[in-house]
Enzyme design. Structure first.
Site, PDB file in Angstrom:
ATOM      1  N   PRO A 178       0.947  -1.153   0.037  1.00 46.74           N
ATOM      2  CA  PRO A 178       0.020   0.022  -0.036  1.00 46.74           C
ATOM      3  C   PRO A 178       0.839   1.182   0.123  1.00 46.74           C
ATOM      4  CG  PRO A 178      -0.308  -0.938   2.225  1.00 46.74           C
ATOM      5  CD  PRO A 178       0.667  -1.985   1.230  1.00 46.74           C
ATOM      6  N   LEU A 179       0.585   2.342  -1.011  1.00 47.31           N
ATOM      7  CA  LEU A 179       1.263   3.442  -1.154  1.00 47.31           C
ATOM      8  C   LEU A 179       0.267   4.718  -0.946  1.00 47.31           C
ATOM      9  CD1 LEU A 179       3.205   2.254  -4.476  1.00 47.31           C
ATOM     10  CD2 LEU A 179       3.998   2.314  -2.062  1.00 47.31           C
ATOM     11  N   THR A 180       0.722   5.406   0.108  1.00 48.93           N
ATOM     12  CA  THR A 180      -0.378   6.478   0.414  1.00 48.93           C
ATOM     13  C   THR A 180      -0.002   7.504  -0.533  1.00 48.93           C
ATOM     14  OG1 THR A 180      -0.156   5.632   2.673  1.00 48.93           O
ATOM     15  CG2 THR A 180      -0.999   8.180   2.341  1.00 48.93           C
ATOM     16  N   GLN A 232      -6.278  -0.975   3.568  1.00 46.72           N
ATOM     17  CA  GLN A 232      -5.567  -0.468   4.670  1.00 46.72           C
ATOM     18  C   GLN A 232      -6.234   0.536   5.602  1.00 46.72           C
ATOM     19  OE1 GLN A 232      -1.713   1.679   4.734  1.00 46.72           O
ATOM     20  NE2 GLN A 232      -0.872  -0.272   5.147  1.00 46.72           N
ATOM     21  N   CYS A 263       2.971   4.224  10.054  1.00 49.57           N
ATOM     22  CA  CYS A 263       2.868   5.455   9.445  1.00 49.57           C
ATOM     23  C   CYS A 263       3.728   6.526  10.444  1.00 49.57           C
ATOM     24  CB  CYS A 263       1.557   6.044   9.073  1.00 49.57           C
ATOM     25  SG  CYS A 263       1.484   7.638   8.236  1.00 49.57           S
ATOM     26  N   LYS A 302       0.802  -3.954   9.309  1.00 49.96           N
ATOM     27  CA  LYS A 302       2.180  -3.354   8.614  1.00 49.96           C
ATOM     28  C   LYS A 302       2.774  -2.590   9.908  1.00 49.96           C
ATOM     29  CE  LYS A 302       3.903   0.122   5.413  1.00 49.96           C
ATOM     30  NZ  LYS A 302       3.576   0.969   4.307  1.00 49.96           N
TER      31      LYS A 302
END
Length: 333
Positions: A178-180, A232, A263, A302
């Protein structure tokens, strides 16, 4: 007819709108050529190719019939669900059932706290009913469970055991992490063409999802070409995260749910979410156990190698996360 009358701030004259509209960007509309219809109508920047007499939106019936009944993008937020969330009429019965056991557990102090031990011993001596309820509500491995009170229902009998839960089998598959702000649906479609097998949506804030924000629900959309897809979630409290997990489990189509505990953004970290959960093991455990109890799909986590520089703690946390019920843990350096 506009019910607002002269107070309306919108333009209702189509001819006047098209006169003020910027020139089209091209001669062909890719949506009309592909699907036989363009949902944007007169507002499309390629609208001249599918606007007929009276500015009516044209439809290629033969081409549109080929796509009829095919859902290209799933997990959209319906107006009915949005109204239920905003009016707080959505039922979170599974999440509330789990959360009823948490206040008793959270009333205990930290391990080894003399004040907490003295309080518990005094409660046991006085025969405090709260203490007895707490002992009866503790399941295996210290997990909170609801005392067996009331009549037996079908849900008690048909509840899935951990061994019967859907497994996340991605051995040998390429996982697009997952890439924000980057891993949106068009980007994931490109990665699928280049060989990605497993995809995951961008980080979605659970409180915004529970409020029915359309912009946050857009992060959950899934294209029909994504074979194995997960979402996510980010949050800092067991109640909101558990309720959000139940909401997604009942309303969208996903193969797994991932918890963002990596994060480092200040906006997330200062609220107790993201990698801040690695330093709050009790709350972290309640979130994982609560979400796992209401989900029918695997739960993944994660994390980072550590919160402070050159102080790695991931090797200590990963075994505990496995005991709490997570199916997979991914680590970010």
């Amino acid at each position: 007819r506009c019910h607002f009358g002269p107070r309306c701030r919108f333009l209702h004259d189509v001819s006047q709108y098209l006169a003020a509209k910027p020139a089209d960007l091209g001669q062909r509309c890719v949506l009309f050529d592909t699907f036989g219809r363009c949902p944007y109508g007169v507002t499309c920047r390629f609208g001249q190719c599918h606007l007929g007499d009276g500015h009516q939106n044209l439809v290629n019936a033969a081409l549109a019939q080929q796509w009829e009944g095919k859902l290209l993008v799933r997990n959209s937020l319906s107006k009915e669900l949005q109204q239920q969330l905003r009016k707080r009429k959505f039922s979170f019965h599974k999440a509330e059932e789990f959360l009823r056991g948490l206040p008793l557990q959270s009333s205990q102090g930290p391990e080894g706290d003399p004040k907490s031990e003295a309080l518990q011993s005094s409660q046991r001596a006085e025969g405090d009913p709260k203490s007895e309820a707490l002992q009866s509500s503790q399941g295996a491995e210290g997990a909170p469970s609801i005392p067996t009170l009331g009549p037996l229902t079908d849900e008690d009998i048909t509840k899935l055991r951990p061994c019967e839960k859907k497994k996340l089998e991605i051995q040998g598959k390429l996982y697009l992490a997952p890439l924000t702000t980057c891993g949106n649906l068009p980007f994931r479609r490109i990665c699928k063409r280049f060989g990605a097998d497993v995809t995951c949506g961008e980080m979605a804030v659970c409180t915004n999802l529970l409020q029915g924000q359309s912009s946050e629900w857009a992060l959950l959309k899934r294209h029909h070409t994504e074979d194995i897809f997960g979402v996510q979630l980010e949050g800092a409290f067991p109640d909101t995260m558990t309720k959000c997990a139940e909401l997604l489990n009942r309303t969208i189509n996903v193969d797994f749910v991932d918890i963002n505990v990596g994060c480092p953004i200040d906006l997330v970290y200062k609220k107790g979410g993201g990698c801040a959960l690695m330093t709050r093991s009790n709350k972290f455990e309640q979130i994982v156990r609560g979400m796992n109890s209401v989900l029918d799909v695997p739960l993944t986590v994660k994390i980072r190698t550590g919160v402070q520089e050159k102080v790695n703690v991931a090797h200590k946390i990963i075994p505990r996360i496995r005991e709490w019920g997570a199916s997979m843990v991914t680590v970010r350096g």
